[in-house]
Design a protein around this motif. Structure first.
Motif, PDB file in Angstrom:
ATOM      1  N   LEU A 224     -24.142  23.651  45.412  1.00 44.31           N
ATOM      2  CA  LEU A 224     -23.828  22.903  44.715  1.00 44.31           C
ATOM      3  C   LEU A 224     -23.344  21.096  44.314  1.00 44.31           C
ATOM      4  O   LEU A 224     -23.880  20.474  45.208  1.00 44.31           O
ATOM      5  CB  LEU A 224     -22.277  22.669  46.039  1.00 44.31           C
ATOM      6  CG  LEU A 224     -20.624  22.348  45.270  1.00 44.31           C
ATOM      7  CD1 LEU A 224     -20.149  23.327  44.364  1.00 44.31           C
ATOM      8  CD2 LEU A 224     -20.097  22.067  45.955  1.00 44.31           C
ATOM      9  N   ALA A 225     -23.505  21.236  43.326  1.00 46.23           N
ATOM     10  CA  ALA A 225     -24.490  19.548  42.932  1.00 46.23           C
ATOM     11  C   ALA A 225     -23.546  18.601  43.365  1.00 46.23           C
ATOM     12  O   ALA A 225     -22.430  19.075  43.703  1.00 46.23           O
ATOM     13  CB  ALA A 225     -23.184  19.368  41.063  1.00 46.23           C
ATOM     14  N   ASP A 226     -24.559  17.649  43.215  1.00 43.04           N
ATOM     15  CA  ASP A 226     -23.866  16.973  44.763  1.00 43.04           C
ATOM     16  C   ASP A 226     -22.526  16.440  43.446  1.00 43.04           C
ATOM     17  O   ASP A 226     -21.827  16.158  42.628  1.00 43.04           O
ATOM     18  CB  ASP A 226     -24.652  15.449  43.846  1.00 43.04           C
ATOM     19  CG  ASP A 226     -26.448  15.368  43.974  1.00 43.04           C
ATOM     20  OD1 ASP A 226     -26.270  15.916  45.125  1.00 43.04           O
ATOM     21  OD2 ASP A 226     -28.103  15.186  44.061  1.00 43.04           O
TER      22      ASP A 226
ATOM     23  N   ALA B 190     -21.881  19.486  50.406  1.00 46.28           N
ATOM     24  CA  ALA B 190     -22.030  20.204  49.659  1.00 46.28           C
ATOM     25  C   ALA B 190     -23.614  20.954  49.258  1.00 46.28           C
ATOM     26  O   ALA B 190     -23.432  22.387  49.284  1.00 46.28           O
ATOM     27  CB  ALA B 190     -21.535  19.209  48.605  1.00 46.28           C
TER      28      ALA B 190
ATOM     29  N   THR C  76      -6.223  23.166  44.036  1.00 48.12           N
ATOM     30  CA  THR C  76      -6.660  22.311  43.633  1.00 48.12           C
ATOM     31  C   THR C  76      -5.704  21.201  43.162  1.00 48.12           C
ATOM     32  O   THR C  76      -6.520  19.816  42.455  1.00 48.12           O
ATOM     33  CB  THR C  76      -7.218  22.933  41.930  1.00 48.12           C
ATOM     34  OG1 THR C  76      -5.699  23.662  41.090  1.00 48.12           O
ATOM     35  CG2 THR C  76      -8.265  24.181  41.773  1.00 48.12           C
TER      36      THR C  76
ATOM     37  N   THR D 113     -16.128  21.743  50.965  1.00 47.19           N
ATOM     38  CA  THR D 113     -17.541  20.568  51.042  1.00 47.19           C
ATOM     39  C   THR D 113     -17.894  19.280  50.818  1.00 47.19           C
ATOM     40  O   THR D 113     -17.513  18.641  50.137  1.00 47.19           O
ATOM     41  CB  THR D 113     -18.481  22.051  49.547  1.00 47.19           C
ATOM     42  OG1 THR D 113     -17.104  21.583  48.250  1.00 47.19           O
ATOM     43  CG2 THR D 113     -18.927  22.619  49.826  1.00 47.19           C
ATOM     44  N   ASP D 114     -16.616  18.918  52.544  1.00 46.82           N
ATOM     45  CA  ASP D 114     -16.733  17.424  51.932  1.00 46.82           C
ATOM     46  C   ASP D 114     -15.900  17.266  53.961  1.00 46.82           C
ATOM     47  O   ASP D 114     -15.697  17.349  54.109  1.00 46.82           O
ATOM     48  CB  ASP D 114     -15.072  17.068  51.259  1.00 46.82           C
ATOM     49  CG  ASP D 114     -15.740  15.622  51.297  1.00 46.82           C
ATOM     50  OD1 ASP D 114     -15.672  14.938  51.545  1.00 46.82           O
ATOM     51  OD2 ASP D 114     -14.141  14.743  50.563  1.00 46.82           O
TER      52      ASP D 114
ATOM     53  N   LEU E 295     -12.293  22.520  41.445  1.00 45.09           N
ATOM     54  CA  LEU E 295     -13.042  23.488  42.270  1.00 45.09           C
ATOM     55  C   LEU E 295     -14.262  24.124  41.675  1.00 45.09           C
ATOM     56  O   LEU E 295     -14.094  24.971  40.339  1.00 45.09           O
ATOM     57  CB  LEU E 295     -12.320  24.356  43.133  1.00 45.09           C
ATOM     58  CG  LEU E 295     -11.232  23.950  44.100  1.00 45.09           C
ATOM     59  CD1 LEU E 295     -10.721  24.156  44.908  1.00 45.09           C
ATOM     60  CD2 LEU E 295     -12.027  22.452  45.402  1.00 45.09           C
ATOM     61  N   ALA E 296     -15.746  25.274  42.179  1.00 44.09           N
ATOM     62  CA  ALA E 296     -16.826  25.394  41.424  1.00 44.09           C
ATOM     63  C   ALA E 296     -15.930  26.625  41.548  1.00 44.09           C
ATOM     64  O   ALA E 296     -15.912  27.114  40.499  1.00 44.09           O
ATOM     65  CB  ALA E 296     -18.080  24.817  42.742  1.00 44.09           C
TER      66      ALA E 296
ATOM     67  N   GLY F 150     -19.908  17.644  43.393  1.00 39.57           N
ATOM     68  CA  GLY F 150     -18.947  19.170  43.443  1.00 39.57           C
ATOM     69  C   GLY F 150     -18.466  19.004  44.445  1.00 39.57           C
ATOM     70  O   GLY F 150     -18.523  18.954  45.573  1.00 39.57           O
ATOM     71  N   ARG F 151     -17.395  19.727  44.796  1.00 36.69           N
ATOM     72  CA  ARG F 151     -16.113  20.645  45.695  1.00 36.69           C
ATOM     73  C   ARG F 151     -15.994  21.566  45.379  1.00 36.69           C
ATOM     74  O   ARG F 151     -15.910  22.076  44.027  1.00 36.69           O
ATOM     75  CB  ARG F 151     -15.582  19.325  45.592  1.00 36.69           C
ATOM     76  CG  ARG F 151     -14.450  19.555  46.841  1.00 36.69           C
ATOM     77  CD  ARG F 151     -13.243  18.733  47.332  1.00 36.69           C
ATOM     78  NE  ARG F 151     -12.889  17.647  48.034  1.00 36.69           N
ATOM     79  CZ  ARG F 151     -12.857  15.904  48.286  1.00 36.69           C
ATOM     80  NH1 ARG F 151     -11.547  16.715  47.459  1.00 36.69           N
ATOM     81  NH2 ARG F 151     -13.000  15.300  48.331  1.00 36.69           N
ATOM     82  N   ASP F 152     -15.445  22.447  46.776  1.00 35.14           N
ATOM     83  CA  ASP F 152     -15.517  23.814  46.656  1.00 35.14           C
ATOM     84  C   ASP F 152     -14.700  24.180  48.167  1.00 35.14           C
ATOM     85  O   ASP F 152     -14.825  23.628  49.139  1.00 35.14           O
ATOM     86  CB  ASP F 152     -16.662  24.530  46.399  1.00 35.14           C
ATOM     87  CG  ASP F 152     -15.970  25.896  45.917  1.00 35.14           C
ATOM     88  OD1 ASP F 152     -15.181  25.509  45.340  1.00 35.14           O
ATOM     89  OD2 ASP F 152     -16.143  27.270  45.672  1.00 35.14           O
TER      90      ASP F 152
END
Length: 129
Positions: free
Chosen positions: A59-61, A49, A94, A9-10, A100-101, A63-65
């Protein structure tokens, strides 16, 4: 011939981080699963995200997964090797990407008659070698 699809998520992941991700996942496929680096494919899917949901929520602003889907030939790896890959992938992701979420990994085992590349099934590849 593992095919590793890494969803992160980026969409703006820097080029050096993309390279490190592809190289590290390839090394892990070699060290944990005993795969050939030359036959390992890594596909990066970089998504915003807001297109990634965890627990039914976006996914919250900030945040990354990351999630890995890895196709391997059925019967070529032990349970211990697969566990080593999953554990190693989580640690690697990680370390490289930060917290990570969820950080999921899915190993898909495909029958050697149903999986191949360059027009040759894995079954035929193993028969020839």
């Amino acid at each position: 011939m593992p095919h590793i699809r890494a969803t992160v998520t980026d969409p703006d992941l820097p080029a050096d981080t993309r390279r490190a991700l592809a190289e590290g996942l390839t090394r892990l496929a070699v060290s944990a699963l005993g795969k050939s680096a030359e036959r390992t494919l890594v596909h990066l899917d970089l998504v915003p995200a807001d297109r990634y949901w965890v627990g039914g929520q976006p996914l919250a602003d900030g945040g990354r997964d990351a999630h890995l889907e890895v196709s391997i030939t059925a019967g070529t790896n032990s349970a211990a090797q697969k566990e080593a890959f999953i554990t190693g992938a989580h640690a690697f992701l990680t370390d490289l990407l930060g917290p990570l979420a969820r950080g999921g990994v899915a190993l898909h085992e495909l029958h050697p008659e149903s999986y191949g590349y360059q027009g040759i099934t894995q079954f035929e590849h193993y028969r020839r070698n």
